[in-house]
Design a protein around this motif. Structure first.
Motif, PDB file in Angstrom:
ATOM      1  N   ALA A 250     -23.098  14.507  13.439  1.00 14.68           N
ATOM      2  CA  ALA A 250     -22.953  15.888  12.988  1.00 14.68           C
ATOM      3  C   ALA A 250     -21.883  16.627  13.778  1.00 14.68           C
ATOM      4  O   ALA A 250     -21.074  17.375  13.200  1.00 14.68           O
ATOM      5  CB  ALA A 250     -24.282  16.629  13.105  1.00 14.68           C
ATOM      6  N   GLU A 251     -21.867  16.419  15.092  1.00  9.69           N
ATOM      7  CA  GLU A 251     -20.873  17.104  15.923  1.00  9.69           C
ATOM      8  C   GLU A 251     -19.453  16.641  15.601  1.00  9.69           C
ATOM      9  O   GLU A 251     -18.535  17.453  15.466  1.00  9.69           O
ATOM     10  CB  GLU A 251     -21.164  16.886  17.408  1.00  9.69           C
ATOM     11  CG  GLU A 251     -22.340  17.642  17.958  1.00  9.69           C
ATOM     12  CD  GLU A 251     -23.682  16.955  17.712  1.00  9.69           C
ATOM     13  OE1 GLU A 251     -24.715  17.573  17.985  1.00  9.69           O
ATOM     14  OE2 GLU A 251     -23.673  15.788  17.239  1.00  9.69           O
ATOM     15  N   VAL A 252     -19.279  15.335  15.489  1.00 13.41           N
ATOM     16  CA  VAL A 252     -17.937  14.797  15.232  1.00 13.41           C
ATOM     17  C   VAL A 252     -17.424  15.267  13.872  1.00 13.41           C
ATOM     18  O   VAL A 252     -16.298  15.785  13.754  1.00 13.41           O
ATOM     19  CB  VAL A 252     -17.934  13.254  15.295  1.00 13.41           C
ATOM     20  CG1 VAL A 252     -16.571  12.700  14.875  1.00 13.41           C
ATOM     21  CG2 VAL A 252     -18.287  12.778  16.697  1.00 13.41           C
TER      22      VAL A 252
ATOM     23  N   ASP B  28     -33.092  28.073   4.694  1.00 13.74           N
ATOM     24  CA  ASP B  28     -33.968  27.013   4.191  1.00 13.74           C
ATOM     25  C   ASP B  28     -33.543  26.577   2.792  1.00 13.74           C
ATOM     26  O   ASP B  28     -33.520  25.382   2.474  1.00 13.74           O
ATOM     27  CB  ASP B  28     -35.421  27.495   4.162  1.00 13.74           C
ATOM     28  CG  ASP B  28     -36.047  27.555   5.548  1.00 13.74           C
ATOM     29  OD1 ASP B  28     -35.494  26.931   6.478  1.00 13.74           O
ATOM     30  OD2 ASP B  28     -37.081  28.245   5.688  1.00 13.74           O
ATOM     31  N   ARG B  29     -33.172  27.560   1.954  1.00 13.40           N
ATOM     32  CA  ARG B  29     -32.736  27.225   0.597  1.00 13.40           C
ATOM     33  C   ARG B  29     -31.431  26.423   0.618  1.00 13.40           C
ATOM     34  O   ARG B  29     -31.255  25.471  -0.150  1.00 13.40           O
ATOM     35  CB  ARG B  29     -32.537  28.509  -0.220  1.00 13.40           C
ATOM     36  CG  ARG B  29     -33.830  29.099  -0.764  1.00 13.40           C
ATOM     37  CD  ARG B  29     -33.529  30.268  -1.679  1.00 13.40           C
ATOM     38  NE  ARG B  29     -34.189  31.465  -1.190  1.00 13.40           N
ATOM     39  CZ  ARG B  29     -33.868  32.708  -1.544  1.00 13.40           C
ATOM     40  NH1 ARG B  29     -32.871  32.907  -2.378  1.00 13.40           N
ATOM     41  NH2 ARG B  29     -34.527  33.737  -1.081  1.00 13.40           N
TER      42      ARG B  29
ATOM     43  N   GLY C 174     -29.052  19.333   1.721  1.00 15.91           N
ATOM     44  CA  GLY C 174     -29.442  18.259   2.634  1.00 15.91           C
ATOM     45  C   GLY C 174     -28.824  18.394   4.014  1.00 15.91           C
ATOM     46  O   GLY C 174     -29.041  17.543   4.879  1.00 15.91           O
ATOM     47  N   ARG C 175     -28.063  19.460   4.241  1.00 14.40           N
ATOM     48  CA  ARG C 175     -27.465  19.686   5.566  1.00 14.40           C
ATOM     49  C   ARG C 175     -28.480  20.456   6.404  1.00 14.40           C
ATOM     50  O   ARG C 175     -28.883  21.553   6.020  1.00 14.40           O
ATOM     51  CB  ARG C 175     -26.163  20.485   5.460  1.00 14.40           C
ATOM     52  CG  ARG C 175     -25.183  19.991   4.402  1.00 14.40           C
ATOM     53  CD  ARG C 175     -24.498  18.693   4.777  1.00 14.40           C
ATOM     54  NE  ARG C 175     -23.578  18.290   3.718  1.00 14.40           N
ATOM     55  CZ  ARG C 175     -22.266  18.502   3.750  1.00 14.40           C
ATOM     56  NH1 ARG C 175     -21.706  19.133   4.761  1.00 14.40           N
ATOM     57  NH2 ARG C 175     -21.504  18.084   2.753  1.00 14.40           N
TER      58      ARG C 175
ATOM     59  N   LEU D 161     -23.937  22.658   8.628  1.00 16.61           N
ATOM     60  CA  LEU D 161     -23.774  23.823   7.757  1.00 16.61           C
ATOM     61  C   LEU D 161     -22.371  24.402   7.889  1.00 16.61           C
ATOM     62  O   LEU D 161     -21.770  24.834   6.892  1.00 16.61           O
ATOM     63  CB  LEU D 161     -24.832  24.885   8.095  1.00 16.61           C
ATOM     64  CG  LEU D 161     -26.282  24.498   7.779  1.00 16.61           C
ATOM     65  CD1 LEU D 161     -27.236  25.557   8.299  1.00 16.61           C
ATOM     66  CD2 LEU D 161     -26.490  24.281   6.285  1.00 16.61           C
ATOM     67  N   THR D 162     -21.845  24.415   9.106  1.00 13.57           N
ATOM     68  CA  THR D 162     -20.471  24.890   9.300  1.00 13.57           C
ATOM     69  C   THR D 162     -19.497  23.991   8.548  1.00 13.57           C
ATOM     70  O   THR D 162     -18.568  24.465   7.888  1.00 13.57           O
ATOM     71  CB  THR D 162     -20.123  24.920  10.795  1.00 13.57           C
ATOM     72  OG1 THR D 162     -20.997  25.839  11.450  1.00 13.57           O
ATOM     73  CG2 THR D 162     -18.682  25.357  11.019  1.00 13.57           C
TER      74      THR D 162
END
Length: 212
Positions: free
Chosen positions: A88-90, A184-185, A191-192, A198-199
């Motif tokens: 996720a970070e990469v 949440d929605r 699925g993120r 999300l970013t």
């Protein structure tokens, strides 16, 4: 010597910050630029755009992919060097505009090699992390794009800017509970789950814009 590249450092750990700055300062082809412990402090030091910035992800204030987005938006080429090198970070950092990514296992020679590649308008991701990028490229072709409401997009834009839930609530004049309901929605639709993901989603959908 002519043709030296200016390289700044944003890192909140004092010993690591000093060590990276020393490695850069001792290189004949590099001019050490602004050295700061946060993105906000770096912005006040006014390093000229066009150089490279070695950036940690976990900082005070603006952090994670939002930090990459902001520094890249100032006109700098970003090399992330972080102890956090999960998928996720990469992917979040690369989507936000980072030109390279190393884990903090990298030694001084690795950092200099990556800086030189990025200064030459190439990218550099350590071989261990490169598989994340390749796998992600394949997955994105197969992934249907989620449709978000205008309010969900607005919340997502604030997340990409690095805002906390309470800050988002204040800016949108809604409750924190409502902000979290929107999040949440968004998570259910896309699925993120984590904020770096999300970013990255905001960047992919053109919702996030670099802030100077």
């Amino acid at each position: 010597m002519s043709g030296r590249v200016t390289v700044g450092v944003i890192e909140d750990h004092p010993l690591y910050r000093a060590a990276v700055a020393r490695v850069l300062a001792e290189a004949d082809d590099i001019e050490l630029g602004a050295v700061a412990e946060s993105v906000d402090e770096f912005a006040t030091l006014a390093q000229p755009p066009g150089g490279v910035v070695v950036l940690d992800l976990k900082l005070r204030g603006v952090t994670d992919a939002a930090a990459v987005l902001r520094v890249a938006g100032m006109g700098h080429k970003v090399l992330v060097v972080s102890a956090h090198a999960g998928r996720a970070e990469v992917l979040g950092a690369i989507s936000a505009g980072a030109r390279g990514y190393l884990s903090k296992d990298a030694d001084g020679d690795d950092i200099l090699r990556a800086v030189r590649e990025i200064a030459a308008d190439r990218s550099y991701v350590s071989p261990v992390l490169a598989s994340f990028v390749l796998d992600d490229d394949r997955e994105r072709f197969a992934e249907p794009q989620a449709t978000l409401s205008e309010r969900e997009r607005e919340v997502l834009a604030h997340v990409a800017a690095g805002e906390r839930d309470q800050d988002i609530a204040d800016m949108m004049a809604i409750s924190v509970r409502t902000v979290r309901s929107y999040l949440d929605r968004i998570r259910d639709k896309t699925g993120r789950r984590r904020r770096p993901e999300l970013t990255r989603l905001a960047i992919e959908q053109g919702i996030a814009l670099p802030r100077s």
